[in-house]
Every structure is written in C-alpha cells, then in structure tokens.
Design a protein around this motif. Structure first.
Motif, PDB file in Angstrom:
ATOM      1  N   LYS A 296       0.819  -1.167  -0.023  1.00 53.74           N
ATOM      2  CA  LYS A 296       0.153  -0.043   0.149  1.00 53.74           C
ATOM      3  C   LYS A 296       0.750   1.362   0.363  1.00 53.74           C
ATOM      4  O   LYS A 296       0.282   2.343   0.049  1.00 53.74           O
ATOM      5  CB  LYS A 296      -0.864  -0.088   1.193  1.00 53.74           C
ATOM      6  N   ASP A 297       1.973   1.066   0.021  1.00 61.51           N
ATOM      7  CA  ASP A 297       3.270   2.167  -0.156  1.00 61.51           C
ATOM      8  C   ASP A 297       3.022   3.071   1.099  1.00 61.51           C
ATOM      9  O   ASP A 297       3.399   4.313   1.111  1.00 61.51           O
ATOM     10  CB  ASP A 297       3.117   2.910  -1.324  1.00 61.51           C
ATOM     11  N   LEU A 298       2.748   2.581   2.294  1.00 62.62           N
ATOM     12  CA  LEU A 298       2.749   3.122   3.356  1.00 62.62           C
ATOM     13  C   LEU A 298       4.124   2.882   4.443  1.00 62.62           C
ATOM     14  O   LEU A 298       4.301   3.800   5.318  1.00 62.62           O
ATOM     15  CB  LEU A 298       1.328   2.592   4.612  1.00 62.62           C
ATOM     16  N   ILE A 299       4.923   1.876   4.156  1.00 63.57           N
ATOM     17  CA  ILE A 299       6.143   1.840   4.777  1.00 63.57           C
ATOM     18  C   ILE A 299       7.133   1.497   3.866  1.00 63.57           C
ATOM     19  O   ILE A 299       6.838   0.913   2.498  1.00 63.57           O
ATOM     20  CB  ILE A 299       5.823   0.804   5.881  1.00 63.57           C
ATOM     21  N   ALA A 300       8.459   1.587   4.102  1.00 62.38           N
ATOM     22  CA  ALA A 300       9.529   1.330   3.440  1.00 62.38           C
ATOM     23  C   ALA A 300      10.667   0.897   4.187  1.00 62.38           C
ATOM     24  O   ALA A 300      10.383   0.902   5.551  1.00 62.38           O
ATOM     25  CB  ALA A 300       9.809   2.451   2.561  1.00 62.38           C
ATOM     26  N   SER A 301      11.755   0.365   3.406  1.00 63.05           N
ATOM     27  CA  SER A 301      12.946   0.010   4.421  1.00 63.05           C
ATOM     28  C   SER A 301      13.689   1.299   4.835  1.00 63.05           C
ATOM     29  O   SER A 301      13.629   2.089   4.177  1.00 63.05           O
ATOM     30  CB  SER A 301      13.831  -0.837   3.615  1.00 63.05           C
ATOM     31  N   GLY A 302      13.963   1.337   6.031  1.00 62.11           N
ATOM     32  CA  GLY A 302      14.899   2.446   6.678  1.00 62.11           C
ATOM     33  C   GLY A 302      16.238   1.644   6.758  1.00 62.11           C
ATOM     34  O   GLY A 302      16.682   0.656   6.281  1.00 62.11           O
ATOM     35  N   PRO A 303      16.994   2.460   7.665  1.00 61.70           N
ATOM     36  CA  PRO A 303      18.523   1.994   7.836  1.00 61.70           C
ATOM     37  C   PRO A 303      18.486   0.947   8.505  1.00 61.70           C
ATOM     38  O   PRO A 303      17.435   0.088   9.266  1.00 61.70           O
ATOM     39  CB  PRO A 303      19.273   3.189   8.627  1.00 61.70           C
ATOM     40  N   ARG A 304      19.467   0.222   8.441  1.00 61.45           N
ATOM     41  CA  ARG A 304      19.779  -1.147   9.052  1.00 61.45           C
ATOM     42  C   ARG A 304      19.898  -1.144  10.794  1.00 61.45           C
ATOM     43  O   ARG A 304      20.310   0.112  11.177  1.00 61.45           O
ATOM     44  CB  ARG A 304      21.135  -1.851   8.860  1.00 61.45           C
ATOM     45  N   SER A 305      19.463  -1.780  11.408  1.00 59.87           N
ATOM     46  CA  SER A 305      19.470  -1.820  12.877  1.00 59.87           C
ATOM     47  C   SER A 305      20.740  -2.294  13.356  1.00 59.87           C
ATOM     48  O   SER A 305      21.483  -2.827  12.822  1.00 59.87           O
ATOM     49  CB  SER A 305      18.421  -2.718  13.423  1.00 59.87           C
ATOM     50  N   PRO A 306      21.025  -1.436  14.524  1.00 58.96           N
ATOM     51  CA  PRO A 306      22.258  -1.800  15.242  1.00 58.96           C
ATOM     52  C   PRO A 306      22.328  -3.097  15.984  1.00 58.96           C
ATOM     53  O   PRO A 306      23.087  -3.523  16.635  1.00 58.96           O
ATOM     54  CB  PRO A 306      22.593  -0.632  16.142  1.00 58.96           C
ATOM     55  N   ARG A 307      21.237  -3.638  15.727  1.00 51.62           N
ATOM     56  CA  ARG A 307      20.941  -5.359  16.789  1.00 51.62           C
ATOM     57  C   ARG A 307      21.591  -6.275  15.756  1.00 51.62           C
ATOM     58  O   ARG A 307      22.163  -6.074  14.761  1.00 51.62           O
ATOM     59  CB  ARG A 307      19.601  -5.646  16.637  1.00 51.62           C
ATOM     60  N   PRO A 308      22.141  -7.205  16.504  1.00 47.31           N
ATOM     61  CA  PRO A 308      23.218  -8.206  15.871  1.00 47.31           C
ATOM     62  C   PRO A 308      22.396  -8.904  14.753  1.00 47.31           C
ATOM     63  O   PRO A 308      21.176  -9.141  14.688  1.00 47.31           O
ATOM     64  CB  PRO A 308      22.960  -9.307  17.027  1.00 47.31           C
ATOM     65  N   GLY A 309      23.136  -8.854  13.661  1.00 48.60           N
ATOM     66  CA  GLY A 309      22.774  -9.291  12.003  1.00 48.60           C
ATOM     67  C   GLY A 309      22.208  -8.003  11.391  1.00 48.60           C
ATOM     68  O   GLY A 309      21.967  -8.490  10.017  1.00 48.60           O
ATOM     69  N   ALA A 310      22.153  -6.975  11.826  1.00 50.41           N
ATOM     70  CA  ALA A 310      21.806  -5.727  11.325  1.00 50.41           C
ATOM     71  C   ALA A 310      20.555  -6.031  10.459  1.00 50.41           C
ATOM     72  O   ALA A 310      20.432  -5.759   9.343  1.00 50.41           O
ATOM     73  CB  ALA A 310      22.624  -5.036  10.299  1.00 50.41           C
ATOM     74  N   PRO A 311      19.368  -6.453  11.171  1.00 53.20           N
ATOM     75  CA  PRO A 311      18.258  -6.347  10.266  1.00 53.20           C
ATOM     76  C   PRO A 311      17.786  -5.018   9.807  1.00 53.20           C
ATOM     77  O   PRO A 311      18.002  -4.068  10.382  1.00 53.20           O
ATOM     78  CB  PRO A 311      17.074  -6.912  11.273  1.00 53.20           C
ATOM     79  N   HIS A 312      16.781  -5.335   8.601  1.00 52.71           N
ATOM     80  CA  HIS A 312      16.256  -3.900   8.173  1.00 52.71           C
ATOM     81  C   HIS A 312      15.375  -3.313   8.964  1.00 52.71           C
ATOM     82  O   HIS A 312      14.766  -4.159   9.866  1.00 52.71           O
ATOM     83  CB  HIS A 312      15.520  -4.404   6.846  1.00 52.71           C
ATOM     84  N   THR A 313      15.137  -2.057   8.942  1.00 55.17           N
ATOM     85  CA  THR A 313      14.058  -1.534   9.883  1.00 55.17           C
ATOM     86  C   THR A 313      12.872  -0.917   8.900  1.00 55.17           C
ATOM     87  O   THR A 313      13.096  -1.131   7.616  1.00 55.17           O
ATOM     88  CB  THR A 313      14.619  -0.159  10.614  1.00 55.17           C
ATOM     89  N   PHE A 314      11.946  -0.458   9.495  1.00 55.02           N
ATOM     90  CA  PHE A 314      10.977   0.138   8.672  1.00 55.02           C
ATOM     91  C   PHE A 314      10.648   1.534   8.873  1.00 55.02           C
ATOM     92  O   PHE A 314      10.473   1.995  10.171  1.00 55.02           O
ATOM     93  CB  PHE A 314       9.645  -0.588   8.949  1.00 55.02           C
ATOM     94  N   VAL A 315      10.184   2.345   8.031  1.00 50.41           N
ATOM     95  CA  VAL A 315       9.971   3.784   8.129  1.00 50.41           C
ATOM     96  C   VAL A 315       8.544   4.015   7.337  1.00 50.41           C
ATOM     97  O   VAL A 315       8.232   3.292   6.481  1.00 50.41           O
ATOM     98  CB  VAL A 315      11.002   4.549   7.815  1.00 50.41           C
TER      99      VAL A 315
END
Length: 199
Positions: free
Chosen positions: A156-175
């Motif tokens: 629905k184009d309401l969220i997109a990928s954000g910067p990588r998280s500082p958590r182990p494995g550097a998962p994608h974040t959402f914005v």
C-alpha cells in the motif's frame, strides 16, 4: 579581474525562448492570473504533492508561490475539492464530506485503504517509533509481527525499508513513506498526535 561567463547550451536557450516565465508583455493582473493558472495546472496534473521549488519554475522571478496558492484556495471556497498542504508540498483533494458520495456513485470502495486493527496498530507503531525492526515491533506487541502484514503495508506504499538496525545481524528497519503522510493528512511526522503513555 576577469569575469568568466558560462556559455549556455542551445537547449537552455531554446527552453527560455519557448517558455516565458516572466510574462512581461502582459498587464500585471493578467500576468497574475496566468501564473495562478500555471500553478493550478501543475498541481492538477500531479498525483502527489508538488513542492514550492517545482511550482516556482513556472512563474516569474520573485513571485510568491504562497500568495498564488492563497488566491487559488480562495477561489476554491465552496467547491467540493480543496488545495491542501501535505508532505512538504501542495495537492488537490476532494473534501472529506464528499467521500461517501464518491463511493456511492462509482462504487469505488478502495480496499487498498481498508485496514485490519492489527495493520493499523503496526502502522502506528512504525510511525511513532521509526526506524524500527521486527524485533522492536515484537517488543511492543508481545508477539512476532508477520512478514505478510508488513508486506501488505509495503504494498500500500505506507512503509518502506529504513536504515539497518544496530541489533546483531543488522536487520532491516521500517519507516513510513510520503504516501503515509498524504493519506493521513500530515505535513510531516511532527504532526502526529501526541501520545500520552500510561504505565
């Protein structure tokens, strides 16, 4: 002292010759009406908000885009649509009081903007805590958030990928996206309603 002037490319000269921004040959009142018409045409042709810089390209130097917008808005008083400022620009929108009439006439019933309670909750969590990853969402909701739900919000184009998280494995974040701002009538994320957190 030597002055260096950049030689203009032929296409730049042609563009200036074809498109007269200043309209010096018109009387002031007609010039203003033409600039209003140009701004209105650009906004009408765009499906997304148009910023000040883009609108300034179609009017004369030193012309106040904001004053042109105000005059257009004044002329729209009483019309079923309005010129709204959203997401850092302006766009035409149907007034909310006519939403039911539009749905009834065309049976639009746009399912893409229908949300489940969980989708709305996750969207709100992302809006208020962005950038946030799936583990962060799980901390908020006390359970894993499905990839399908996130995929529907992305579709629905309401969220997109954000910067990588500082958590182990550097998962994608959402914005959230500009579409999110437009749909929820927000100029920026600072316009989100203030939430009082209870403990």
């Amino acid at each position: 002292m030597t002055t260096v002037t950049r030689k203009r490319k032929p296409e730049e000269e042609e563009e200036d010759a074809v498109f007269d921004r200043e309209l010096d040959d018109l009387p002031q009142e007609l010039r203003w009406r033409e600039w209003m018409g140009r701004v209105e045409a650009v906004l009408f042709a765009s499906a997304s908000p148009v910023g000040r810089e883009d609108l300034a390209r179609v009017v004369g130097q030193g012309v106040s885009v904001e004053m042109l917008i105000e005059d257009i808005q004044a002329e729209l008083t009483g019309r079923p649509y309005e010129l709204a400022q959203v997401a850092g620009g302006w766009m035409f929108r149907t007034k909310t009081q006519f939403a039911e009439a539009i749905k009834a006439a065309a049976d639009l019933g746009d399912q893409s903007l229908v949300f489940t309670e969980m989708e709305m909750g996750v969207l709100c969590a992302i809006a208020y805590h962005q950038p946030i990853d799936r583990a962060g969402l799980a901390d908020i909701f006390g359970k894993e958030i499905s990839r399908d739900l996130l995929a529907r919000l992305r579709y629905k184009d309401l969220i997109a990928s954000g910067p990588r998280s500082p958590r182990p494995g550097a998962p994608h974040t959402f914005v959230t996206t500009e579409t999110f701002l437009v749909i929820f009538d927000l100029q920026s994320l600072r316009d989100l309603p203030y939430l009082e957190l209870t403990t």
